[in-house]
Scaffold this motif. Structure first.
Motif, mmCIF file in Angstrom:
data_model
loop_
_atom_site.group_PDB
_atom_site.id
_atom_site.type_symbol
_atom_site.label_atom_id
_atom_site.label_comp_id
_atom_site.label_asym_id
_atom_site.label_seq_id
_atom_site.Cartn_x
_atom_site.Cartn_y
_atom_site.Cartn_z
ATOM 1 N N VAL A 78 43.066 89.788 36.214
ATOM 2 C CA VAL A 78 43.688 90.629 37.237
ATOM 3 C C VAL A 78 43.095 90.283 38.606
ATOM 4 C CG1 VAL A 78 43.961 93.003 38.062
ATOM 5 C CG2 VAL A 78 44.229 92.497 35.630
ATOM 6 N N ARG A 79 41.757 90.101 38.646
ATOM 7 C CA ARG A 79 41.097 89.742 39.905
ATOM 8 C C ARG A 79 41.640 88.415 40.435
ATOM 9 N NH1 ARG A 79 35.177 87.679 39.487
ATOM 10 N NH2 ARG A 79 36.378 86.067 38.494
ATOM 11 N N ARG A 80 41.769 87.434 39.548
ATOM 12 C CA ARG A 80 42.263 86.113 39.958
ATOM 13 C C ARG A 80 43.663 86.228 40.561
ATOM 14 N NH1 ARG A 80 43.343 83.408 35.155
ATOM 15 N NH2 ARG A 80 45.432 84.194 35.465
ATOM 16 N N VAL A 82 46.295 87.309 47.896
ATOM 17 C CA VAL A 82 45.681 87.412 49.227
ATOM 18 C C VAL A 82 45.645 86.034 49.896
ATOM 19 C CG1 VAL A 82 43.508 87.894 50.441
ATOM 20 C CG2 VAL A 82 44.342 89.483 48.695
ATOM 21 N N ARG A 83 45.259 85.019 49.133
ATOM 22 C CA ARG A 83 45.202 83.660 49.700
ATOM 23 C C ARG A 83 46.590 83.174 50.117
ATOM 24 N NH1 ARG A 83 40.853 81.308 45.374
ATOM 25 N NH2 ARG A 83 39.006 82.135 46.421
ATOM 26 N N ASN A 114 50.397 81.935 54.422
ATOM 27 C CA ASN A 114 51.679 82.168 55.101
ATOM 28 C C ASN A 114 51.514 82.874 56.442
ATOM 29 O OD1 ASN A 114 52.978 81.014 52.917
ATOM 30 N ND2 ASN A 114 53.365 82.982 51.912
ATOM 31 N N SER A 115 50.277 83.007 56.905
ATOM 32 C CA SER A 115 49.932 83.636 58.188
ATOM 33 C C SER A 115 50.368 85.103 58.261
ATOM 34 C CB SER A 115 50.545 82.852 59.354
ATOM 35 O OG SER A 115 50.070 81.522 59.347
ATOM 36 N N GLU A 116 50.428 85.779 57.107
ATOM 37 C CA GLU A 116 50.751 87.202 57.098
ATOM 38 C C GLU A 116 49.509 88.035 57.430
ATOM 39 O OE1 GLU A 116 52.699 88.250 53.401
ATOM 40 O OE2 GLU A 116 53.891 86.416 53.487
ATOM 41 N N GLU A 167 40.665 89.170 57.507
ATOM 42 C CA GLU A 167 41.253 90.170 56.613
ATOM 43 C C GLU A 167 41.276 89.665 55.178
ATOM 44 O OE1 GLU A 167 44.612 92.691 58.996
ATOM 45 O OE2 GLU A 167 45.001 90.540 58.770
ATOM 46 N N SER A 168 41.569 88.404 55.031
ATOM 47 C CA SER A 168 41.601 87.793 53.703
ATOM 48 C C SER A 168 40.232 87.882 53.044
ATOM 49 C CB SER A 168 42.046 86.330 53.804
ATOM 50 O OG SER A 168 41.887 85.680 52.571
ATOM 51 N N ARG A 169 39.188 87.545 53.798
ATOM 52 C CA ARG A 169 37.831 87.600 53.264
ATOM 53 C C ARG A 169 37.439 89.032 52.897
ATOM 54 N NH1 ARG A 169 35.174 85.056 57.343
ATOM 55 N NH2 ARG A 169 36.190 83.060 57.024
ATOM 56 N N ASP A 170 37.806 89.986 53.770
ATOM 57 C CA ASP A 170 37.505 91.396 53.492
ATOM 58 C C ASP A 170 38.220 91.880 52.224
ATOM 59 O OD1 ASP A 170 35.901 91.522 55.707
ATOM 60 O OD2 ASP A 170 37.409 92.525 56.981
ATOM 61 N N LEU A 171 39.490 91.525 52.090
ATOM 62 C CA LEU A 171 40.249 91.929 50.895
ATOM 63 C C LEU A 171 39.656 91.306 49.631
ATOM 64 C CD1 LEU A 171 43.937 91.781 52.212
ATOM 65 C CD2 LEU A 171 42.680 93.803 51.487
ATOM 66 N N GLN A 172 39.263 90.050 49.723
ATOM 67 C CA GLN A 172 38.674 89.393 48.555
ATOM 68 C C GLN A 172 37.355 90.067 48.166
ATOM 69 O OE1 GLN A 172 38.587 85.057 48.751
ATOM 70 N NE2 GLN A 172 40.531 85.049 49.874
#
Length: 173
Positions: free
Chosen positions: A119-121, A127-128, A133-135, A140-145
């Protein structure tokens, strides 16, 4: 991830601890009119005392199939059929059998952890993909991960907790 923890708990409930528990028979499947059917759908299962499980079939004609399915299961129980009900006497566990059950509980816990990591993967891949896709931004990506990893650690710790409880239950005589 919560579903993985619940599934692991259900798997632990099917491991016998020396006490009669109707959930021991949850995984027993019966060949009934050509279809694999769960035992609990074909019979009323009760525990009149701490060392006996009673299986009372809804259809007395299925008594032999139920008895055969219980015998063939990996529970190591011998069914006693009196024509009305099937009695399963739960013998006390030997030390070797307790160790086997502790290993089985460890295997179930590892399967639960693998499900959580899957599920984590999947979440991190989403997120990646959003970052690519520059969304969302790289920060933010690092924080979400990081958040996803913290949630994963929390659920993995829950599985470790229920494994410790089950191991204690199995090793106490």
């Amino acid at each position: 991830m919560q579903k993985s923890v619940e599934k692991t708990q259900q798997d632990f409930n099917t491991i016998r601890t020396g006490r009669a528990n109707s959930s021991l028979l949850d995984k027993v499947m019966v060949e009934y009119y050509g279809a694999e059917t769960p035992l609990k759908a074909l019979a009323n299962i009760s525990t009149p005392d701490s060392t006996t499980i009673l299986v009372q079939p809804f259809d007395r004609g299925s008594m032999n199939q139920l008895q055969k399915a219980i015998s063939m299961s990996d529970l190591g129980l011998t069914p006693n059929n009196d024509g009305q009900v099937i009695r399963l006497n739960i013998p006390p566990l030997t030390t070797e059998r307790r160790q086997e059950f502790v290993k089985l509980a460890g295997k179930y816990a590892e399967e639960g952890k693998v499900a959580i990591r899957n599920v984590r993967r999947d979440a991190i891949d989403k997120v990646r993909k959003q970052e690519k896709n520059s969304e969302i931004s790289e920060d933010e990506s690092r924080d979400l991960q990081d958040q996803i990893q913290k949630i994963t650690d929390k659920f993995t710790a829950k599985i470790d907790e229920i494994l410790a409880v089950k191991e204690k239950e199995l090793t106490n005589i």
